[in-house]
Design a protein around this motif. Structure first.
Motif, short mmCIF file in Angstrom:
data_model
loop_
_atom_site.label_atom_id
_atom_site.label_comp_id
_atom_site.label_asym_id
_atom_site.label_seq_id
_atom_site.Cartn_x
_atom_site.Cartn_y
_atom_site.Cartn_z
N LYS A 1 0.85 -1.19 0.00
CA LYS A 1 0.00 0.00 0.00
C LYS A 1 0.88 1.24 0.00
CE LYS A 1 -3.94 2.16 2.28
NZ LYS A 1 -4.97 2.08 3.36
N ILE A 2 0.48 2.24 -0.81
CA ILE A 2 1.24 3.48 -0.89
C ILE A 2 0.63 4.54 0.03
CG2 ILE A 2 2.06 5.35 -2.40
CD1 ILE A 2 3.34 2.66 -3.05
N PHE A 3 1.46 5.08 0.92
CA PHE A 3 1.05 6.21 1.76
C PHE A 3 1.82 7.45 1.30
CE2 PHE A 3 0.28 2.43 4.27
CZ PHE A 3 -0.95 2.70 4.88
N PHE A 4 1.29 8.62 1.60
CA PHE A 4 1.94 9.86 1.18
C PHE A 4 2.45 10.64 2.38
CE2 PHE A 4 -0.70 8.57 -2.31
CZ PHE A 4 0.11 8.80 -3.41
N GLY A 5 3.73 11.01 2.32
CA GLY A 5 4.37 11.72 3.42
C GLY A 5 4.83 13.10 3.02
N PHE A 6 5.01 13.96 4.02
CA PHE A 6 5.48 15.33 3.81
C PHE A 6 6.55 15.67 4.86
CE2 PHE A 6 0.99 15.23 2.65
CZ PHE A 6 0.96 15.86 1.42
N ARG A 7 7.49 16.50 4.48
CA ARG A 7 8.36 17.19 5.42
C ARG A 7 8.56 18.60 4.85
NH1 ARG A 7 9.24 16.89 10.77
NH2 ARG A 7 11.04 18.18 11.34
N VAL A 8 8.18 19.59 5.63
CA VAL A 8 8.29 20.98 5.19
C VAL A 8 9.30 21.69 6.08
CG1 VAL A 8 7.09 23.17 4.86
CG2 VAL A 8 5.92 21.04 4.29
N GLN A 9 10.27 22.35 5.45
CA GLN A 9 11.32 23.06 6.16
C GLN A 9 11.16 24.55 5.87
OE1 GLN A 9 14.53 20.77 4.40
NE2 GLN A 9 14.58 19.35 6.13
N HIS A 10 10.67 25.28 6.88
CA HIS A 10 10.33 26.69 6.66
C HIS A 10 11.54 27.61 6.65
CE1 HIS A 10 9.06 30.78 8.07
NE2 HIS A 10 8.32 30.63 6.99
N ARG B 1 6.56 -0.41 10.01
CA ARG B 1 7.08 -0.35 8.64
C ARG B 1 6.81 1.03 8.01
NH1 ARG B 1 5.25 -5.69 9.10
NH2 ARG B 1 3.24 -5.40 8.06
N LEU B 2 5.66 1.63 8.34
CA LEU B 2 5.36 2.98 7.85
C LEU B 2 6.35 3.99 8.44
CD1 LEU B 2 3.41 4.98 6.37
CD2 LEU B 2 2.13 5.12 8.51
N SER B 3 6.61 3.88 9.74
CA SER B 3 7.52 4.80 10.43
C SER B 3 8.93 4.73 9.85
CB SER B 3 7.56 4.49 11.93
OG SER B 3 6.26 4.57 12.49
N ARG B 4 9.39 3.52 9.63
CA ARG B 4 10.73 3.34 9.05
C ARG B 4 10.75 3.81 7.60
NH1 ARG B 4 14.24 0.30 12.14
NH2 ARG B 4 13.33 -0.66 14.01
N GLY B 5 9.64 3.59 6.88
CA GLY B 5 9.54 4.06 5.49
C GLY B 5 9.58 5.57 5.39
N TYR B 6 9.00 6.23 6.36
CA TYR B 6 9.04 7.71 6.40
C TYR B 6 10.49 8.20 6.47
CZ TYR B 6 8.16 12.56 7.69
OH TYR B 6 8.15 13.94 7.70
N GLN C 1 7.45 5.44 20.98
CA GLN C 1 7.74 4.19 20.28
C GLN C 1 8.01 4.44 18.80
OE1 GLN C 1 8.05 0.53 21.12
NE2 GLN C 1 9.02 1.10 19.20
N ILE C 2 7.20 5.30 18.19
CA ILE C 2 7.40 5.63 16.76
C ILE C 2 8.73 6.35 16.58
CG2 ILE C 2 6.52 7.12 14.89
CD1 ILE C 2 3.67 6.21 15.79
N MET C 3 9.08 7.25 17.53
CA MET C 3 10.39 7.93 17.46
C MET C 3 11.53 6.92 17.62
SD MET C 3 9.65 11.01 16.76
CE MET C 3 8.10 10.46 15.99
N ALA C 4 11.30 5.88 18.44
CA ALA C 4 12.34 4.84 18.63
C ALA C 4 12.60 4.12 17.31
CB ALA C 4 11.90 3.84 19.70
N TRP C 5 11.53 3.74 16.61
CA TRP C 5 11.69 3.08 15.30
C TRP C 5 12.40 4.01 14.31
CZ3 TRP C 5 5.85 1.64 15.64
CH2 TRP C 5 5.70 0.45 16.36
N MET C 6 11.99 5.26 14.31
CA MET C 6 12.57 6.23 13.36
C MET C 6 14.05 6.48 13.66
SD MET C 6 9.56 9.03 12.65
CE MET C 6 8.13 8.60 11.62
N THR C 7 14.39 6.62 14.94
CA THR C 7 15.79 6.84 15.32
C THR C 7 16.64 5.63 14.95
OG1 THR C 7 15.02 8.17 17.20
CG2 THR C 7 17.32 7.47 17.24
N ASP C 8 16.10 4.45 15.17
CA ASP C 8 16.82 3.21 14.84
C ASP C 8 17.05 3.12 13.33
OD1 ASP C 8 17.82 0.47 15.60
OD2 ASP C 8 16.20 -0.12 14.25
N GLU C 9 16.01 3.46 12.55
CA GLU C 9 16.14 3.41 11.09
C GLU C 9 17.16 4.44 10.60
OE1 GLU C 9 15.59 1.71 7.48
OE2 GLU C 9 14.65 1.04 9.35
N TYR C 10 17.11 5.63 11.16
CA TYR C 10 18.07 6.68 10.76
C TYR C 10 19.50 6.22 11.08
CZ TYR C 10 20.49 11.09 10.26
OH TYR C 10 21.37 12.07 9.84
#
Length: 419
Positions: free
Chosen positions: A52-61, A122-127, A151-160
């Motif tokens: 499944k395809i999800f859509f993500g954003f990151r905006v840097q002002h 998997r979504l968190s790591r994909g982001y 928990q989501i930050m833990a997955w993201m930090t680990d993936e990074y």
């Protein structure tokens, strides 16, 4: 209000400040839009084996003051305009607090309640894979926001860290304690809101025991605000969440209300005084009704744009503390001001979270643990100083607190850009 209107409203407020400060056209051009918008697909393998395809954003002002900083939200109504708006507000929030960050924000269009734990991971790591080249401890430091958590930050930090090839605890904030998370981070936004409430009480000679509150939103921010306000002696008459709320004439106990909600799944029917919850103590109240209550202080702590030009004339509170992001529209702000209602803006009132994120970032870079007491003490000092600067300028120039806060915030960013 649509998300596009939310952006134009926020942008319009900046343009008004730009006129007051007589900013150079090139500065205005740079600040009225974000420096970078990242839109990307996140392919996720679902539990049934399908992709499944999800859509993500990151905006840097803007990053004139330091790395971009801002949360990532998972919500079905996430949009580019919403994330753009919130990234701009983060620039002003970090600037006003005097911390070395710029403004950023992220999001994924998803209802996380419909995902399994594995799909959410998997979504968190994909982001992270999607934004990896654009984030990092000295580039852009994301954090939790709506529907995201430690928990989501833990997955993201680990993936990074995996992608970087080294341990990077300062790449994200809002992490669990065992991953260089910060003691006190969870309650920081609510705690910071009560620091501003106490300053308000001090300036306007409000006796906490006689000062009544109504809080719309009983998630992390609203519930922590309620608990710290209660401990400080303030009288909380009502709290609400998505499905409605509770009104207790003699003042409710937020801790007992939280325990009752844990048992029942919602706060409806949780009329708690002391440690006792009884139907005879109160009655149900809707989210709409709570805004028009006769209380001294109204605290919108849920979502944006809840106080509008339609309901602002009906607000009976003398003070508003904006704990949500953008809960008061610019038209409503003008109406409140004309009616003599003092509104503490979001970029001041709810900045406790990003201040604590700054402490967590420092902790991650230095790899030296901060004690909770040190965190809350440091947070109080920064917020008290910010409040005094905002209040003194407002008094001197005879302007409202939002206009004062925005002038101070924009000035600091512009000075950094012109160096």
């Amino acid at each position: 209000m649509t998300n596009q209107k939310f952006f134009l409203d926020t942008q319009g407020q900046f343009l008004e400040i730009a006129k007051i400060l007589n900013l150079k056209p090139e500065i205005v051009e740079e600040l009225k839009e974000p420096q970078r918008i990242i839109k990307f697909q996140i392919p996720v393998k679902m539990d049934d084996g399908k992709k499944k395809i999800f859509f993500g954003f990151r905006v840097q002002h803007n990053n004139a003051l330091g790395p971009y900083k801002g949360g990532i939200r998972f919500h079905p109504e996430v949009s580019e305009d919403e994330i753009k708006t919130l990234s701009m507000l983060m620039t002003w929030k970090c600037s006003l607090a005097g911390i070395p960050f710029g403004g950023g924000k992220g999001g994924v269009i998803v209802d996380p309640r419909k995902l399994s734990r594995g799909e959410l991971e998997r979504l968190s790591r994909g982001y992270v894979k999607g934004v990896f080249p654009f984030i990092g401890p000295d580039l852009d430091i994301p954090a939790p926001d709506v529907n995201t958590n430690p928990q989501i930050m833990a997955w993201m930090t680990d993936e990074y860290s995996k992608l970087k090839g080294e341990d990077c605890p300062a790449a994200f904030t809002g992490k669990p304690l065992e991953m260089w998370g910060l003691a006190g981070r969870n309650e920081a936004t609510g705690y910071g809101g009560v620091v501003t409430l106490k300053k308000l009480a001090e300036i306007f000679n409000l006796n906490p025991k006689e000062t009544t509150l109504a809080i719309q939103g009983f998630g992390n921010v609203g519930s922590n605000f309620a608990q710290f306000a209660f401990k400080a002696g303030f009288k909380i008459l009502a709290v609400s969440e998505v499905d409605g709320g509770v009104y207790v004439k003699n003042g409710l106990d937020p801790e007992a209300t939280l325990k009752c909600r844990e048992e029942k799944g919602k706060i409806s029917g949780c009329y708690c005084v002391g440690s006792v919850c009884d139907l005879s103590f109160g009655k149900g109240i809707s989210n709409k009704e709570i805004l028009g209550m006769e209380v001294d202080v109204l605290v919108p702590a849920a979502v944006e744009n809840v106080i509008t030009k339609e309901n602002a004339p009906k607000i009976k509170a003398k003070y508003v503390i904006e704990m949500a992001n953008g809960p008061v529209t610019s038209e409503a702000e003008n109406i409140l001001q004309k009616r003599g209602i003092i509104s503490v803006p979001d970029i001041l009132a709810n900045s406790g979270g990003v201040i604590a994120s700054y402490f967590e970032w420092l902790q991650g870079k230095e790899k030296k643990l901060w004690e909770r007491e040190k965190v809350l003490k440091g947070l109080s000092k920064i917020l008290e100083e910010s409040f005094e600067k905002v209040f003194n300028l407002a008094k001197k120039e005879k302007i409202n607190l939002r206009r004062s806060a925005e002038i101070l915030a924009v000035e600091r960013v512009v000075k950094a850009m012109e160096k």
